[in-house]
Design a protein around this motif. Structure first.
Motif, PDB file in Angstrom:
ATOM      1  N   LEU A  84       0.802  -1.222   0.000  1.00 47.29           N
ATOM      2  CA  LEU A  84       0.000   0.000   0.000  1.00 47.29           C
ATOM      3  C   LEU A  84       0.837   1.276   0.000  1.00 47.29           C
ATOM      4  N   ILE A  85       2.061   1.221   0.507  1.00 44.17           N
ATOM      5  CA  ILE A  85       2.855   2.432   0.657  1.00 44.17           C
ATOM      6  C   ILE A  85       4.074   2.441  -0.274  1.00 44.17           C
ATOM      7  N   LEU A  86       4.884   1.366  -0.224  1.00 44.55           N
ATOM      8  CA  LEU A  86       6.142   1.372  -0.968  1.00 44.55           C
ATOM      9  C   LEU A  86       5.963   1.047  -2.438  1.00 44.55           C
ATOM     10  N   LEU A  87       5.156   0.025  -2.758  1.00 38.77           N
ATOM     11  CA  LEU A  87       5.010  -0.411  -4.139  1.00 38.77           C
ATOM     12  C   LEU A  87       4.450   0.681  -5.059  1.00 38.77           C
ATOM     13  N   PRO A  88       3.405   1.430  -4.650  1.00 42.24           N
ATOM     14  CA  PRO A  88       2.883   2.480  -5.546  1.00 42.24           C
ATOM     15  C   PRO A  88       3.878   3.605  -5.790  1.00 42.24           C
ATOM     16  N   GLY A  89       4.849   3.776  -4.892  1.00 45.06           N
ATOM     17  CA  GLY A  89       5.831   4.836  -5.060  1.00 45.06           C
ATOM     18  C   GLY A  89       5.499   6.062  -4.231  1.00 45.06           C
ATOM     19  N   PRO A  90       6.484   6.909  -3.971  1.00 38.68           N
ATOM     20  CA  PRO A  90       6.266   8.073  -3.092  1.00 38.68           C
ATOM     21  C   PRO A  90       5.338   9.123  -3.672  1.00 38.68           C
ATOM     22  N   ASP A  91       5.176   9.133  -4.988  1.00 43.06           N
ATOM     23  CA  ASP A  91       4.334  10.154  -5.618  1.00 43.06           C
ATOM     24  C   ASP A  91       2.876   9.720  -5.772  1.00 43.06           C
ATOM     25  N   ALA A  92       2.565   8.467  -5.454  1.00 37.51           N
ATOM     26  CA  ALA A  92       1.185   7.988  -5.590  1.00 37.51           C
ATOM     27  C   ALA A  92       0.326   8.605  -4.496  1.00 37.51           C
ATOM     28  N   PRO A  93      -0.752   9.303  -4.859  1.00 41.77           N
ATOM     29  CA  PRO A  93      -1.609   9.899  -3.830  1.00 41.77           C
ATOM     30  C   PRO A  93      -2.330   8.820  -3.036  1.00 41.77           C
ATOM     31  N   GLN A  94      -2.486   9.042  -1.748  1.00 43.15           N
ATOM     32  CA  GLN A  94      -3.163   8.099  -0.866  1.00 43.15           C
ATOM     33  C   GLN A  94      -4.584   8.585  -0.595  1.00 43.15           C
ATOM     34  N   TYR A  95      -5.459   7.615  -0.342  1.00 40.77           N
ATOM     35  CA  TYR A  95      -6.863   7.933  -0.094  1.00 40.77           C
ATOM     36  C   TYR A  95      -6.996   8.537   1.304  1.00 40.77           C
ATOM     37  N   GLY A  96      -6.570   9.786   1.411  1.00 42.48           N
ATOM     38  CA  GLY A  96      -6.597  10.441   2.714  1.00 42.48           C
ATOM     39  C   GLY A  96      -7.964  10.957   3.106  1.00 42.48           C
ATOM     40  N   GLY A  97      -8.853  11.140   2.105  1.00 41.55           N
ATOM     41  CA  GLY A  97     -10.172  11.687   2.422  1.00 41.55           C
ATOM     42  C   GLY A  97     -10.948  10.803   3.356  1.00 41.55           C
ATOM     43  N   GLY A  98     -10.912   9.486   3.117  1.00 41.78           N
ATOM     44  CA  GLY A  98     -11.636   8.573   3.987  1.00 41.78           C
ATOM     45  C   GLY A  98     -11.089   8.586   5.397  1.00 41.78           C
ATOM     46  N   LEU A  99      -9.748   8.650   5.518  1.00 38.78           N
ATOM     47  CA  LEU A  99      -9.148   8.673   6.850  1.00 38.78           C
ATOM     48  C   LEU A  99      -9.441   9.974   7.579  1.00 38.78           C
TER      49      LEU A  99
END
Length: 534
Positions: A245-260
């Motif tokens: 969920l964190i390393l494989l997508p890469g540092p520039d991949a946006p995370q689903y922060g809205g739900g959190l």
């Protein structure tokens, strides 16, 4: 003089009848589950299946952001096991409900009934195991969650399996290591299903604390095997999730922060008075008792002292307590006291089987007759109150959101964005969709006014929501209604119970014959268009 085999014959025949009844109940569970597949999609399932489509296409769990409808973000709110299983069917039948639901039922839901029966039969006998199945079948909420792609029933499966393997690992001998390995693997599966799996180690901690109070040092020593393997398996699974969920997508991949962030805002008690905070904790147990129904009292009777096996019952009670503590910890969330309790229902079914075993103890006494009467009375009341047969046979068939998605594709092949109450439109049509009640209202207002970075031309609502909006949207409803009147026009939607608004000035490709034909097809199914807002 009769031989021992003669005495055993009636007992074996009695057990065979019980096993035959269990097969009928398991078959009935399958009928109920498969019969419930064709039903409306809901908010959580729409998200999970959309993520399953993303995994099938990209290998990663993307979901469109709540604030940025045009941006796909890595979904880190829940682990991906259930969605990864759904990806198998979505790869072959994208945008279809029934294949994913059927596989979900076969892999996760129906095995719960089998596991509850098998454990209950192993510990308490064939007829108490039948009673456990009848108890599980009587609970409409569990049945409703089991027939759709959601996380709570799979979590209940892995939790019960993990507790059973942990219990068996406490037995001395070489097989203890095999059961300990099973406890570790099932805990890893639970962690990969839902982060609420934290309740399993909490339950084991409560159980071990009870062993300490009773000074059962030998059992504590045997518990080191499963605990060690569970710790290792859980740690490896968390590391795998972090990588995926964190390393494989890469540092520039946006995370689903809205739900959190939305979840964090709900948990925040800043600005609430002590009276308002207390109201959550007073209402929570009342809501939980109402949600579980008479099942909770059937399980409570399974904790009565008696000669039937007690150690596993204590472990199940510890798990139920852990789930209760979890619900207290998240008391402000919308699932607290309701579907966050689903994972403990299989455990409650096994406890009810123990109560039935106590009622069948020999020689029978007045206490046993009273207990048996209570159990049968509570079970009958639960069946009459919940009416589980209505779930597969009386629910509306088909998804209205699927019909709306089909209709939108007809009138707007360009695929402009949608504001809706869930992401079902997006799952059925790949049309970018954001959720009205959960997105930050500043973003909702921006899209309603046409200022967003992605064109949003449609607003899709359930007709019932116009009179009674979702609680999260209710405080903004006057503003929302005004913006709809200014910037949107009501379409003549042919799908009953649904309301669709189109942005003013947006050209659509909608020959009248297409809409009339679509409406005529629905009317042939005995449906009628409901009245709307304007």
């Amino acid at each position: 003089m009769k031989s021992p085999e003669t005495h055993l014959f009636p007992q074996r025949r009695f057990q065979a009848c019980a096993d035959g009844a269990a097969l009928l109940l398991l078959g009935l569970a399958g009928v109920f589950l498969i019969g419930s597949i064709d039903r409306e999609i809901d908010y959580d399932e729409a998200n999970y299946l959309q993520i399953a489509k993303s995994i099938a296409r990209t290998g990663l769990p993307y979901l469109r952001g709540l604030e940025h409808i045009g941006r796909e973000e890595i979904f880190i709110t829940s682990p991906p096991l259930v969605m990864a299983v759904g990806a198998i069917t979505q790869a072959h039948w994208p945008g279809q409900l029934w294949p994913s639901r059927l596989v979900h039922v076969l892999l996760f839901s129906w095995p719960v009934y089998v596991l509850v029966w098998w454990i209950s039969r192993r510990l308490y006998g064939p007829w108490p195991a039948c009673f456990a199945l009848a108890v599980l079948l009587s609970h409409t909420q569990f049945l409703g969650h089991a027939s759709v792609v959601r996380l709570d029933v799979p979590l209940g499966l892995w939790s019960l399996l993990c507790l059973w393997c942990f219990y068996r690992a406490l037995e001395p001998g070489r097989k203890g290591w095999l059961w300990a390995a099973g406890a570790g693997l099932s805990l890893a599966a639970a962690v990969a299903t839902k982060f609420q799996a934290i309740c399993i180690p909490v339950a084991i901690g409560l159980f071990l604390a009870g062993l300490v109070l009773r000074r059962q040092w030998q059992t504590l020593g045997l518990s080191l095997r499963p605990m060690g393997l569970q710790f290792l398996a859980g740690l490896l699974m968390l590391a795998g999730l972090y990588y995926y969920l964190i390393l494989l997508p890469g540092p520039d991949a946006p995370q689903y922060g809205g739900g959190l962030s939305h979840t964090t805002q709900q948990l925040d008690t800043t600005g609430l008075s002590l009276r308002q905070i207390a109201a959550y904790y007073v209402a929570l147990p009342i809501k939980a008792v109402i949600y579980l129904g008479w099942l909770i009292w059937l399980a409570f009777l399974g904790l009565l002292p008696g000669r039937a096996e007690t150690r596993f019952a204590g472990l199940l009670a510890s798990y139920c307590a852990a789930v209760g503590l979890f619900n207290v910890g998240v008391a402000k969330l919308c699932g607290a006291g309701t579907y966050y309790l689903i994972s403990m229902i299989p455990a409650l079914g096994v406890l009810a089987a123990r109560a039935a075993r106590l009622a069948l103890e020999k020689p029978p006494t007045r206490k046993h007759f009273v207990l048996g009467g209570l159990l049968l009375g509570l079970l009958a009341w639960q069946w009459l109150a919940d009416r589980p047969w209505e779930v597969p046979f009386h629910i509306p068939a088909g998804s209205r959101l699927a019909q709306v998605a089909c209709w939108l594709n007809q009138i707007d092949p360009a695929g402009d964005g949608v504001l809706a109450e869930d992401t079902g439109i997006q799952f059925f049509s790949d049309r970018p969709t954001t959720v009205l009640q959960f997105a930050p209202y500043e973003a909702v207002q921006m899209y309603l006014e046409g200022r967003g970075p992605y064109p949003v031309s449609f607003v899709v609502l359930r007709a019932s929501s116009l009179a009674k909006p979702d609680p999260f949207l209710a405080r903004h409803w006057p503003t929302t209604k005004k913006l709809l009147q200014i910037h949107f026009q009501r379409l003549d939607c042919p799908v009953p119970g649904m309301v669709v608004f189109l942005r003013k000035g947006k050209p659509i490709q909608n020959p009248p014959t297409d809409a009339a034909l679509f409406r005529h097809t629905l009317q042939e199914e005995g449906k009628a268009v409901q009245a709307g807002l304007f």
